[in-house]
Design a protein around this motif. Sequence first.
Motif, PDB file in Angstrom:
ATOM      1  N   GLY A  19     -25.448 -58.036 -16.230  1.00  0.00           N
ATOM      2  CA  GLY A  19     -26.602 -59.801 -16.681  1.00  0.00           C
ATOM      3  C   GLY A  19     -26.902 -59.440 -17.955  1.00  0.00           C
ATOM      4  N   ASP A  20     -28.183 -60.362 -18.114  1.00  0.00           N
ATOM      5  CA  ASP A  20     -28.461 -60.312 -19.511  1.00  0.00           C
ATOM      6  C   ASP A  20     -29.404 -59.713 -19.798  1.00  0.00           C
ATOM      7  N   TRP A  21     -29.656 -58.512 -18.840  1.00  0.00           N
ATOM      8  CA  TRP A  21     -31.057 -57.458 -19.098  1.00  0.00           C
ATOM      9  C   TRP A  21     -30.449 -56.609 -19.643  1.00  0.00           C
ATOM     10  N   PHE A  22     -28.673 -56.842 -19.845  1.00  0.00           N
ATOM     11  CA  PHE A  22     -28.385 -55.552 -20.529  1.00  0.00           C
ATOM     12  C   PHE A  22     -27.496 -55.100 -21.598  1.00  0.00           C
ATOM     13  N   GLY A  23     -27.508 -54.814 -23.032  1.00  0.00           N
ATOM     14  CA  GLY A  23     -26.489 -54.958 -24.215  1.00  0.00           C
ATOM     15  C   GLY A  23     -26.151 -53.317 -24.230  1.00  0.00           C
ATOM     16  N   PRO A  24     -24.627 -52.469 -25.085  1.00  0.00           N
ATOM     17  CA  PRO A  24     -25.439 -50.703 -25.499  1.00  0.00           C
ATOM     18  C   PRO A  24     -26.533 -51.145 -26.623  1.00  0.00           C
ATOM     19  N   THR A  51     -12.730 -54.256 -14.299  1.00  0.00           N
ATOM     20  CA  THR A  51     -13.370 -53.815 -15.692  1.00  0.00           C
ATOM     21  C   THR A  51     -12.700 -53.547 -16.960  1.00  0.00           C
ATOM     22  N   PHE A  52     -11.595 -52.730 -15.848  1.00  0.00           N
ATOM     23  CA  PHE A  52     -10.777 -52.182 -17.606  1.00  0.00           C
ATOM     24  C   PHE A  52     -10.348 -53.582 -18.808  1.00  0.00           C
ATOM     25  N   GLU A  53      -9.740 -54.554 -17.952  1.00  0.00           N
ATOM     26  CA  GLU A  53      -9.403 -56.047 -18.400  1.00  0.00           C
ATOM     27  C   GLU A  53     -10.915 -56.555 -19.342  1.00  0.00           C
ATOM     28  N   GLN A  54     -11.795 -56.375 -18.601  1.00  0.00           N
ATOM     29  CA  GLN A  54     -13.412 -57.196 -19.791  1.00  0.00           C
ATOM     30  C   GLN A  54     -13.013 -56.080 -20.675  1.00  0.00           C
ATOM     31  N   MET A  55     -13.009 -54.641 -20.278  1.00  0.00           N
ATOM     32  CA  MET A  55     -12.818 -54.220 -21.670  1.00  0.00           C
ATOM     33  C   MET A  55     -12.133 -54.776 -22.752  1.00  0.00           C
ATOM     34  N   ARG A  56     -10.680 -53.993 -22.410  1.00  0.00           N
ATOM     35  CA  ARG A  56      -9.911 -54.589 -23.192  1.00  0.00           C
ATOM     36  C   ARG A  56      -9.497 -55.913 -23.834  1.00  0.00           C
ATOM     37  N   GLY A  57     -10.183 -56.882 -23.109  1.00  0.00           N
ATOM     38  CA  GLY A  57     -10.269 -57.867 -24.056  1.00  0.00           C
ATOM     39  C   GLY A  57     -11.465 -58.005 -25.147  1.00  0.00           C
ATOM     40  N   TRP A  59     -13.561 -54.311 -26.435  1.00  0.00           N
ATOM     41  CA  TRP A  59     -13.702 -53.768 -27.374  1.00  0.00           C
ATOM     42  C   TRP A  59     -12.793 -53.122 -28.561  1.00  0.00           C
ATOM     43  N   PRO A  60     -11.454 -53.423 -28.247  1.00  0.00           N
ATOM     44  CA  PRO A  60     -10.486 -52.596 -29.301  1.00  0.00           C
ATOM     45  C   PRO A  60     -11.132 -54.183 -30.232  1.00  0.00           C
ATOM     46  N   ALA A  61     -10.794 -55.517 -30.405  1.00  0.00           N
ATOM     47  CA  ALA A  61     -11.932 -56.520 -31.200  1.00  0.00           C
ATOM     48  C   ALA A  61     -13.068 -56.055 -32.179  1.00  0.00           C
ATOM     49  N   GLN A  62     -13.435 -55.067 -31.827  1.00  0.00           N
ATOM     50  CA  GLN A  62     -15.092 -54.947 -32.148  1.00  0.00           C
ATOM     51  C   GLN A  62     -14.233 -53.727 -33.355  1.00  0.00           C
ATOM     52  N   THR A  63     -14.779 -54.106 -34.858  1.00  0.00           N
ATOM     53  CA  THR A  63     -14.657 -54.006 -35.814  1.00  0.00           C
ATOM     54  C   THR A  63     -15.390 -52.865 -36.556  1.00  0.00           C
ATOM     55  N   ASP A  64     -16.835 -53.517 -36.365  1.00  0.00           N
ATOM     56  CA  ASP A  64     -17.700 -53.983 -36.763  1.00  0.00           C
ATOM     57  C   ASP A  64     -18.685 -53.369 -35.590  1.00  0.00           C
ATOM     58  N   TYR A  72     -14.921 -44.983 -29.196  1.00  0.00           N
ATOM     59  CA  TYR A  72     -14.318 -43.634 -28.731  1.00  0.00           C
ATOM     60  C   TYR A  72     -13.575 -44.823 -28.014  1.00  0.00           C
ATOM     61  N   LEU A  73     -13.529 -45.903 -26.471  1.00  0.00           N
ATOM     62  CA  LEU A  73     -12.972 -46.450 -25.879  1.00  0.00           C
ATOM     63  C   LEU A  73     -11.367 -45.941 -26.697  1.00  0.00           C
ATOM     64  N   ASN A  74     -11.242 -46.498 -28.236  1.00  0.00           N
ATOM     65  CA  ASN A  74     -10.033 -47.095 -28.847  1.00  0.00           C
ATOM     66  C   ASN A  74      -9.302 -45.545 -28.391  1.00  0.00           C
TER      67      ASN A  74
END
Length: 177
Positions: A19-24, A51-57, A59-64, A72-74
């Motif tokens: 939820g909005d209580w968490f960010g990496p 979860t995989f489909e959410q992450m796949r959509g 994390w791969p686009a996070q270039t910075d 790591y995930l890539n």
Amino acid sequence: MRDLIVTQNITVDGVIEAGDWFGPADGGPEVLEALREQMARADAFLTGRVTFEQMRGFWPAQTDDPTGVSAYLNQVQKYVVSSTLQEPGWKPTTILRNLDEVRRLKENPGRDIVCTGSIDLTHQLIAANLVDEYRLFIYPTVVATGQRLFPDGSPQTLTLTSSTTFPSGVVLLTYRP
């Protein structure tokens, strides 16, 4: 035999539903460093299909990404437990069709297998006694609603093996069944 580690971000009242209580990066640089140490000890990432489909959509686009999570995930070998997923679309990924395949994965040589998020899969792993360790990043937040790590009717006796308190108020507790 490899250890299957359930790593969860969790509120004080036991909620693991994001939820909005968490960010990496919400726990501060010390929590990020602890996450990086855990990533270095694992060579497999286990997740359920949703979860995989959410992450796949995402994390791969996070270039910075300054956290290192995207890099790591890539590159890490991902395993998705799913009876319906056909083409993962995010390499390297292997689809596991059931918990017997997870059990066989644990028997292979390698480092830790980490499962994060994936509430339904985590509950199945707990019920099947496949979890070797819980690493719980407890955030100083109470949300009072949401899915919990241990569902009703799943009593556990755990042994605390380590605890770390971070300046942000996040506490990392490590337990083994």
